[in-house]
Each structure stands twice: as structure tokens, then as C-alpha cells.
Scaffold this motif. Structure first.
Motif, PDB file in Angstrom:
ATOM      1  N   THR A 170       0.869  -1.167   0.000  1.00 54.41           N
ATOM      2  CA  THR A 170       0.000   0.000   0.000  1.00 54.41           C
ATOM      3  C   THR A 170       0.908   1.220   0.000  1.00 54.41           C
ATOM      4  N   ILE A 171       0.940   1.926  -1.128  1.00 50.86           N
ATOM      5  CA  ILE A 171       1.893   3.022  -1.288  1.00 50.86           C
ATOM      6  C   ILE A 171       1.172   4.362  -1.232  1.00 50.86           C
ATOM      7  N   PRO A 172       1.910   5.461  -1.023  1.00 49.45           N
ATOM      8  CA  PRO A 172       1.276   6.787  -0.932  1.00 49.45           C
ATOM      9  C   PRO A 172       0.514   7.136  -2.205  1.00 49.45           C
ATOM     10  N   PRO A 173      -0.578   7.884  -2.079  1.00 52.89           N
ATOM     11  CA  PRO A 173      -1.385   8.242  -3.252  1.00 52.89           C
ATOM     12  C   PRO A 173      -0.596   8.969  -4.330  1.00 52.89           C
ATOM     13  N   GLU A 174       0.388   9.793  -3.935  1.00 52.38           N
ATOM     14  CA  GLU A 174       1.152  10.513  -4.939  1.00 52.38           C
ATOM     15  C   GLU A 174       2.001   9.562  -5.782  1.00 52.38           C
ATOM     16  N   ASN A 175       2.455   8.467  -5.190  1.00 56.52           N
ATOM     17  CA  ASN A 175       3.207   7.477  -5.969  1.00 56.52           C
ATOM     18  C   ASN A 175       2.303   6.804  -6.989  1.00 56.52           C
ATOM     19  N   VAL A 176       1.049   6.538  -6.597  1.00 55.78           N
ATOM     20  CA  VAL A 176       0.083   5.972  -7.539  1.00 55.78           C
ATOM     21  C   VAL A 176      -0.110   6.924  -8.717  1.00 55.78           C
ATOM     22  N   THR A 177      -0.142   8.212  -8.434  1.00 58.72           N
ATOM     23  CA  THR A 177      -0.310   9.211  -9.486  1.00 58.72           C
ATOM     24  C   THR A 177       0.811   9.118 -10.517  1.00 58.72           C
ATOM     25  N   PHE A 178       2.052   8.967 -10.054  1.00 55.75           N
ATOM     26  CA  PHE A 178       3.175   8.911 -10.989  1.00 55.75           C
ATOM     27  C   PHE A 178       3.185   7.613 -11.779  1.00 55.75           C
ATOM     28  N   TYR A 179       2.830   6.500 -11.142  1.00 52.51           N
ATOM     29  CA  TYR A 179       2.705   5.249 -11.902  1.00 52.51           C
ATOM     30  C   TYR A 179       1.636   5.390 -12.977  1.00 52.51           C
ATOM     31  N   THR A 180       0.498   5.975 -12.617  1.00 50.38           N
ATOM     32  CA  THR A 180      -0.593   6.154 -13.574  1.00 50.38           C
ATOM     33  C   THR A 180      -0.144   7.012 -14.747  1.00 50.38           C
ATOM     34  N   ARG A 181       0.577   8.080 -14.440  1.00 48.26           N
ATOM     35  CA  ARG A 181       1.058   8.988 -15.475  1.00 48.26           C
ATOM     36  C   ARG A 181       1.972   8.258 -16.456  1.00 48.26           C
ATOM     37  N   LEU A 182       2.883   7.439 -15.932  1.00 48.66           N
ATOM     38  CA  LEU A 182       3.811   6.706 -16.799  1.00 48.66           C
ATOM     39  C   LEU A 182       3.098   5.645 -17.629  1.00 48.66           C
ATOM     40  N   LEU A 183       2.199   4.912 -16.989  1.00 48.41           N
ATOM     41  CA  LEU A 183       1.541   3.801 -17.673  1.00 48.41           C
ATOM     42  C   LEU A 183       0.553   4.274 -18.734  1.00 48.41           C
ATOM     43  N   ARG A 184       0.225   5.555 -18.730  1.00 54.09           N
ATOM     44  CA  ARG A 184      -0.613   6.108 -19.788  1.00 54.09           C
ATOM     45  C   ARG A 184       0.181   6.411 -21.049  1.00 54.09           C
ATOM     46  N   ARG A 185       1.491   6.263 -20.985  1.00 58.17           N
ATOM     47  CA  ARG A 185       2.354   6.521 -22.136  1.00 58.17           C
ATOM     48  C   ARG A 185       2.749   5.195 -22.782  1.00 58.17           C
ATOM     49  N   PRO A 186       2.310   4.924 -24.013  1.00 54.71           N
ATOM     50  CA  PRO A 186       2.605   3.634 -24.652  1.00 54.71           C
ATOM     51  C   PRO A 186       4.095   3.335 -24.759  1.00 54.71           C
ATOM     52  N   GLY A 187       4.934   4.378 -24.905  1.00 57.86           N
ATOM     53  CA  GLY A 187       6.366   4.140 -25.016  1.00 57.86           C
ATOM     54  C   GLY A 187       6.947   3.527 -23.756  1.00 57.86           C
ATOM     55  N   HIS A 188       6.474   3.967 -22.587  1.00 56.99           N
ATOM     56  CA  HIS A 188       6.928   3.406 -21.318  1.00 56.99           C
ATOM     57  C   HIS A 188       6.466   1.950 -21.186  1.00 56.99           C
ATOM     58  N   VAL A 189       5.218   1.709 -21.535  1.00 59.19           N
ATOM     59  CA  VAL A 189       4.671   0.344 -21.473  1.00 59.19           C
ATOM     60  C   VAL A 189       5.433  -0.572 -22.423  1.00 59.19           C
ATOM     61  N   ALA A 190       5.760  -0.081 -23.616  1.00 63.83           N
ATOM     62  CA  ALA A 190       6.486  -0.890 -24.592  1.00 63.83           C
ATOM     63  C   ALA A 190       7.854  -1.299 -24.054  1.00 63.83           C
ATOM     64  N   ALA A 191       8.515  -0.401 -23.305  1.00 62.42           N
ATOM     65  CA  ALA A 191       9.819  -0.737 -22.735  1.00 62.42           C
ATOM     66  C   ALA A 191       9.692  -1.837 -21.685  1.00 62.42           C
ATOM     67  N   ALA A 192       8.661  -1.750 -20.848  1.00 60.99           N
ATOM     68  CA  ALA A 192       8.460  -2.783 -19.834  1.00 60.99           C
ATOM     69  C   ALA A 192       8.192  -4.139 -20.482  1.00 60.99           C
ATOM     70  N   LEU A 193       7.354  -4.149 -21.522  1.00 60.20           N
ATOM     71  CA  LEU A 193       7.072  -5.403 -22.229  1.00 60.20           C
ATOM     72  C   LEU A 193       8.330  -5.936 -22.913  1.00 60.20           C
ATOM     73  N   GLY A 194       9.079  -5.045 -23.554  1.00 60.72           N
ATOM     74  CA  GLY A 194      10.293  -5.462 -24.232  1.00 60.72           C
ATOM     75  C   GLY A 194      11.330  -6.024 -23.283  1.00 60.72           C
ATOM     76  N   MET A 195      11.397  -5.442 -22.097  1.00 59.29           N
ATOM     77  CA  MET A 195      12.330  -5.923 -21.083  1.00 59.29           C
ATOM     78  C   MET A 195      11.966  -7.349 -20.659  1.00 59.29           C
TER      79      MET A 195
END
Length: 294
Positions: A189-214
Motif C-alpha cells: 500500500t503506497i502513498p497516493p502521490e506514488n500511484v499518481t506517478f505510476y498512472t502517469r507513466l503507464l498512460r504513455r505507450p512508449g513506457h509500457v512498450a519498454a516494460a514489455l520489451g524488457m
């Protein structure tokens, strides 16, 4: 493919004043540098970025020069070409970054897959820290997990090569509740602001593509075969509520590296360093003072 934008997504990034952009190893890295003293290199895990160290970095900076990059393709670091998301390539890339910064880390701290990058670097002689601290480290294929199933790597590679997949996943992340469920599934259970930054990153397909590629490019079985050659003292910090890398996996790592020491953090999950950065900082500082021994 749309990537996180520093002027938009990074406008209020945690520890933003410590950020810089450094060319090394063929890409431009986003890296945060903070504090004074011996160098401590921090590497985040798959799908994360430097925001995951938001609470931990200032605590460690009281004693260390803390260096925390976004891994290749993640956050605000450029996407590497070719096979640049493989474990050996990422290890070589981080080594190039450390050289460009002029820092030889005394302490190496990796969360989840970040611990595997550091272990690969140490085994290959790219770094020689006094201690390697794995925070819920993903150092071996999880027993009975997808990494051991023959179809998993092929499926991951297929998903990574289909351009529509990152767009679909990032579209799903537009719903904050989806990201919250994903993060709760780690046992943390992490702070709400950390959830905000994860959400912001995961809304970017380029970031998601890197995680999948890894995930598609990695071979933890090869790292596990080489772990007995790890000459650096290893400390395994384990959240007992980790639902991503089961706590018992630490014993499998210690079977390969008998000198490894296990430090349990009761009740904390996979993102323990975001839940209780104070406890994790204390564990890292203790490891730095007494790194050797089981």
C-alpha cells in the motif's frame, strides 16, 4: 510511440531538482544525483522509474552520493536500439552511465529486476561495490511462475512486437482504479502521490512498450547459472507480504550464494521501499556498515 514528456509528465517529478540528462551508451538517460559521500547506485524495477525512490533518496543522501537513473526505455530515459533491453545490454548501459558520471558505486541497491541488472554488472566485472542490496530482488526465475513456462517468453516477445498492445495497455491505465488494483496486487500500500506517478507513466505507450520489451528479452535462468560466481557480498531485503516475488525465493538465491544474508521486513510488500522508506534506508545503511557474512 508516445513516451513520457519531461515538460508535461515531469513537471512535478519527485526530487526534480536532482534530475539531469546524460548521454551514455548510445542513449540519453534521465538520472537523479543527490547528496555527498560514497556513491550509492539505485536501480528501479520493471515498469517503474525514479519516482519509486522519492522517499528513500533523501534519507540515503545524508550519507551517500545517491545515483538513480531511469532504466532504458523507462520514464524519461531514451529507448535503446536493437537488443538494448536484454539483461546484458542494460547492464552494459548502466555501466556506461556510471562511467560518464565519474562514479564507481560503493553501494549497489536494486529493486526487483534492478537487482538482476546490478548482479549481472558485478558478475561481469562492470562494478565492484562493497555490497549489493537486493530489495525483493528478481534474481532467479520464480518457481512455478510464468518465467519457467516455455510459452511465456514467446508470448512476451509477441506482445512486445505488436504495436497495438502498448496502446491498449496504456489506454486501460487511463483509469486510475486499474492502476491502484495493479499496485495493490504487489502486496504493498503506497502513498497516493506514488500511484499518481505510476498512472502517469503507464498512460504513455512508449513506457509500457519498454516494460514489455524488457520482460521479453530477459533470461533469468542464465543469471541464476552465473550467480555462484558473484563475488560481491549480497544482502537480500525481503518484504514478507511480497506477492510479486515470493519471500521464499530468497532462500533459493541463498542456495546459489551461500554467503548471502536475508533481512526480513514484516508486513511489507513488493514495493517496501515506497511503503516504508525509513526501514529500507536503515537496512541499506546497516548493509553498508557490515556487508559480509550470512
Amino acid at each position: 510511440m508516445r513516451r513520457p514528456d519531461w515538460t508535461i509528465d515531469g513537471r512535478d517529478w519527485p526530487n526534480r531538482v536532482a534530475s539531469r540528462f546524460v548521454p551514455a551508451g548510445g542513449i540519453v538517460w534521465h538520472v537523479q544525483v543527490m547528496g555527498e559521500g560514497p556513491a550509492a547506485l539505485l536501480l528501479h524495477g520493471t515498469g517503474a522509474a525514479t519516482h519509486s525512490w522519492a522517499g528513500l533518496m533523501p534519507l540515503l543522501a545524508r550519507r551517500f552520493t545517491v545515483i538513480a537513473p531511469d532504466l532504458p526505455g523507462h520514464g524519461f530515459t531514451g529507448m535503446p536500439p536493437g537488443e538494448g533491453l536484454s539483461l546484458p545490454a542494460m547492464a552494459a548501459g548502466v555501466a556506461a552511465l556510471a562511467a560518464a558520471l565519474g562514479h564507481a558505486p560503493r553501494i549497489a541497491v536494486g529493486h526487483s529486476a534492478g537487482a538482476a541488472v546490478l548482479a549481472r554488472m558485478a558478475i561481469d566485472g562492470a562494478i565492484a561495490p562493497e555490497v549489493l542490496v537486493a530489495l525483493n530482488g528478481a534474481l532467479v526465475p520464480i518457481r512455478n511462475g510464468p518465467g519457467e513456462l516455455p510459452w511465456f517468453s514467446g508470448l512476451a516477445r509477441l506482445m512486445a512486437t505488436l504495436p497495438v498492445v502498448p496502446w491498449v495497455l496504456s489506454w486501460q491505465a487511463a483509469d486510475r482504479a486499474t492502476v491502484e488494483r495493479l499496485l495493490r496486487g504487489t502486496g504493498s500500500t503506497i502513498p497516493p502521490e506514488n500511484v499518481t506517478f505510476y498512472t502517469r507513466l503507464l498512460r504513455r505507450p512508449g513506457h509500457v512498450a519498454a516494460a514489455l520489451g524488457m520482460m521479453a528479452a530477459w533470461d533469468l535462468a542464465a543469471l541464476a547459472r552465473d550467480l555462484p560466481r558473484l563475488a560481491v557480498p549480497l544482502v537480500l531485503v525481503v518484504g514478507t507480504n511480497d506477492r510479486t516475488v515470493p519471500p521464499e525465493e530468497a532462500e533459493r538465491v541463498r542456495a546459489l550464494v551461500p554467503s548471502a544474508r536475508i533481512v526480513a521486513l514484516p508486513g511489507l510488500g513488493h514495493l517496501a521501499h515506497e511503503e516504508r522508506p525509513d526501514l529500507v534506508a536503515a537496512a541499506i545503511e546497516e548493509a553498508a556498515l557490515a556487508p559480509a557474512g550470512p
